[in-house]
Enzyme design. Structure first.
Site, mmCIF file in Angstrom:
data_model
loop_
_atom_site.group_PDB
_atom_site.id
_atom_site.type_symbol
_atom_site.label_atom_id
_atom_site.label_comp_id
_atom_site.label_asym_id
_atom_site.label_seq_id
_atom_site.Cartn_x
_atom_site.Cartn_y
_atom_site.Cartn_z
ATOM 1 N N TYR A 229 -32.636 -87.438 -11.551
ATOM 2 C CA TYR A 229 -32.115 -86.108 -11.259
ATOM 3 C C TYR A 229 -30.826 -85.808 -12.028
ATOM 4 O O TYR A 229 -30.390 -84.664 -12.089
ATOM 5 C CB TYR A 229 -31.846 -85.935 -9.750
ATOM 6 C CG TYR A 229 -33.084 -86.036 -8.880
ATOM 7 C CD1 TYR A 229 -34.351 -86.113 -9.438
ATOM 8 C CD2 TYR A 229 -32.983 -86.056 -7.493
ATOM 9 C CE1 TYR A 229 -35.476 -86.235 -8.641
ATOM 10 C CE2 TYR A 229 -34.112 -86.158 -6.687
ATOM 11 C CZ TYR A 229 -35.356 -86.255 -7.273
ATOM 12 O OH TYR A 229 -36.479 -86.366 -6.489
ATOM 13 N N ASP B 280 -38.160 -88.459 3.207
ATOM 14 C CA ASP B 280 -38.888 -87.357 3.860
ATOM 15 C C ASP B 280 -40.134 -87.887 4.568
ATOM 16 O O ASP B 280 -40.468 -87.434 5.667
ATOM 17 C CB ASP B 280 -39.294 -86.289 2.836
ATOM 18 C CG ASP B 280 -38.216 -85.230 2.692
ATOM 19 O OD1 ASP B 280 -37.100 -85.447 3.217
ATOM 20 O OD2 ASP B 280 -38.462 -84.192 2.056
ATOM 21 N N LYS C 73 -40.103 -99.793 -9.093
ATOM 22 C CA LYS C 73 -41.383 -99.764 -9.816
ATOM 23 C C LYS C 73 -41.222 -100.716 -11.008
ATOM 24 O O LYS C 73 -41.350 -100.334 -12.177
ATOM 25 C CB LYS C 73 -41.670 -98.310 -10.246
ATOM 26 C CG LYS C 73 -43.046 -98.049 -10.804
ATOM 27 C CD LYS C 73 -44.153 -98.118 -9.769
ATOM 28 C CE LYS C 73 -45.517 -97.905 -10.431
ATOM 29 N NZ LYS C 73 -46.630 -98.229 -9.515
ATOM 30 N N ASP D 186 -45.140 -97.449 -4.649
ATOM 31 C CA ASP D 186 -46.443 -96.948 -4.183
ATOM 32 C C ASP D 186 -46.886 -97.721 -2.934
ATOM 33 O O ASP D 186 -47.415 -97.131 -1.978
ATOM 34 C CB ASP D 186 -47.507 -96.997 -5.296
ATOM 35 C CG ASP D 186 -47.399 -98.254 -6.170
ATOM 36 O OD1 ASP D 186 -46.399 -98.985 -6.048
ATOM 37 O OD2 ASP D 186 -48.321 -98.496 -6.969
ATOM 38 N N ASP E 195 -35.707 -89.888 -2.265
ATOM 39 C CA ASP E 195 -35.932 -88.493 -1.894
ATOM 40 C C ASP E 195 -37.296 -88.373 -1.201
ATOM 41 O O ASP E 195 -37.430 -87.804 -0.107
ATOM 42 C CB ASP E 195 -35.896 -87.652 -3.192
ATOM 43 C CG ASP E 195 -35.916 -86.170 -2.931
ATOM 44 O OD1 ASP E 195 -35.875 -85.773 -1.753
ATOM 45 O OD2 ASP E 195 -35.986 -85.393 -3.907
#
Ligand code: NAD
Length: 364
Positions: free
Chosen positions: A146, A255, A195, A227, A251
């Site tokens: 980001y 959620d 990852k 994942d 992020d």
């Protein structure tokens, strides 16, 4: 002790829920002999209306001079407020980004806890919920995808967009230290999510986290691919204690973790800097649809104030007292409208705050 708290009530339900969190802090103060001094700071829509910008330099300075910041929420009706059709840097939410950046808040902490009385709101099957879950997600907040260089260009008549994911050792180390420190106050387990089978930034992440882990021999560290973590959260959420991860993965995963608790009005959060300073706020927004009606759930903000007691002021016993008071109120079958269920007593924002205060007594 005396603590100076910058209070940003903000917009919508902000003033109502912050009012109840202050009431709870004052109750803790009178029971345990602390003084909390509040300094009101304008941010968001109310600051735009008053000063023409979502956050003034003076407001940021007041926040910086305080021991911590308590925030309600900012923003109006999405698509239908006087603050919507303006330049992005003049919208209420721009105040949030500016204050996080201005205060150097790089670690976002979001607990996801399933309360006994609210398990019917959890979208997972009973056999998956098991004994419930109680985890904290520690998300790096100011680096990664980001904040990396980005561009969109046309190459041979074809548009191409590039985003860059950059992490330095220093950025990884400081957030990893926060996660291990938090784990030391909990069940002493960190799951670091990356990852590393694909990304160089994740390989560096894994290496630095392993180095930090050596300073915390009591904490067990496991590495998990992002994942797999997304799957594990809905297959076996009870396995997690502290999840540590980078900005974008955090992020999405935070959620997901919030959703499995099933109740947005209950979710607290903290954003911390290098030291003890933090900004504490509910995970939900300003809920303009229910503002001013005394029906908003103040518990997420009250639990955020409890996080402030624990992380900024090292008042662990007092924090636990507030959390226990929330559990007791729920066990006593009181609910605000958003978490109301058959047979329960529905109460408003103020009454919920009062009931929680009533249950804060030294030594239970
Ligand atoms: P929201 O979280 O404000 O509301 C979503 C839904 O949940 C609404 O139906 C609302 O009534 C309900 N809800 C939220 N908090 C509640 C509470 N404490 N008690 C009972 N019900 C509650 O999200 P939204 O509607 O997408 O956004 C509204 C505004 O909030 C927007 O301007 C958005 O930009 C802003 N926002 C601010 C923050 C923040 O300040 N950190 C975060 C998210 C959204």
């Amino acid at each position: 002790m005396e603590y100076k708290i910058a209070v940003i009530s903000g917009d919508g339900i902000g003033p109502e829920i912050v009012g109840e969190a202050k009431r709870v802090l004052d109750r803790v103060g009178s029971v345990y002999g602390h003084t909390f001094r509040y300094e009101e700071v304008l941010m968001g829509g109310i600051s735009i209306d008053t000063y023409g910008v979502p956050l003034t330099d003076e407001a940021l300075e007041t926040a910086r001079r305080s021991d911590s910041v308590l925030l309600g929420a900012v923003g109006g009706n999405v698509g239908n407020s006087r603050w919507y059709d303006v330049a992005p840097n003049l919208r209420p939410e721009a105040g949030l980004l500016a204050i996080r950046k201005g205060l150097g808040l790089f670690a976002n902490i979001r607990p996801a806890y399933l309360y006994d009385g609210l398990s019917q709101a959890c979208p997972l099957k009973k056999e998956i919920i098991g004994e419930g879950f109680d985890m904290v997600i520690v998300r790096e907040l100011t680096g990664g995808l980001y904040f990396g260089e980005r561009r969109t260009e046309e190459i041979n008549g074809v548009l191409q967009a590039t985003d860059t994911l950059v992490y330095s050792e220093t950025e990884i180390r400081r957030v990893a230290v926060k996660a291990f420190e938090i784990a030391m106050k909990r069940k002493k387990k960190v799951t670091s999510v990356d990852k590393a089978n694909v990304l160089d930034s994740s390989r560096l992440w894994r290496k630095v986290v392993a180095e930090v882990a050596k300073d915390y021999p009591e904490v067990s560290l496991e590495n998990m691919l992002v994942d797999n973590c997304a799957m594990q959260l809905v297959m076996n959420p009870g396995q997690f204690d502290v999840i540590l991860t980078e900005n974008m993965f955090g992020d999405i995963l935070s959620d997901e973790a919030s959703m499995i608790t099933g109740s947005i009005g209950m979710l607290s959060s903290a954003s911390l800097n290098e030291g003890k300073f933090g900004l504490y706020e509910p995970s939900h927004g300003s809920a303009p649809d229910i503002a001013g009606k005394d029906i908003a759930n103040p518990i997420a903000t009250i639990l955020s104030a409890a996080m402030m007691l624990r992380f900024s002021f090292d008042l662990d016993k007092e924090a636990e007292e507030v959390e226990n008071a929330v559990c007791t109120v729920l066990a006593d079958q009181y609910r605000t409208a958003d978490i109301m269920a058959k047979g329960m007593t529905c109460v408003g924002t103020k009454e919920m705050g009062r009931l929680i205060c009533e249950r804060i007594r030294r030594n239970g």
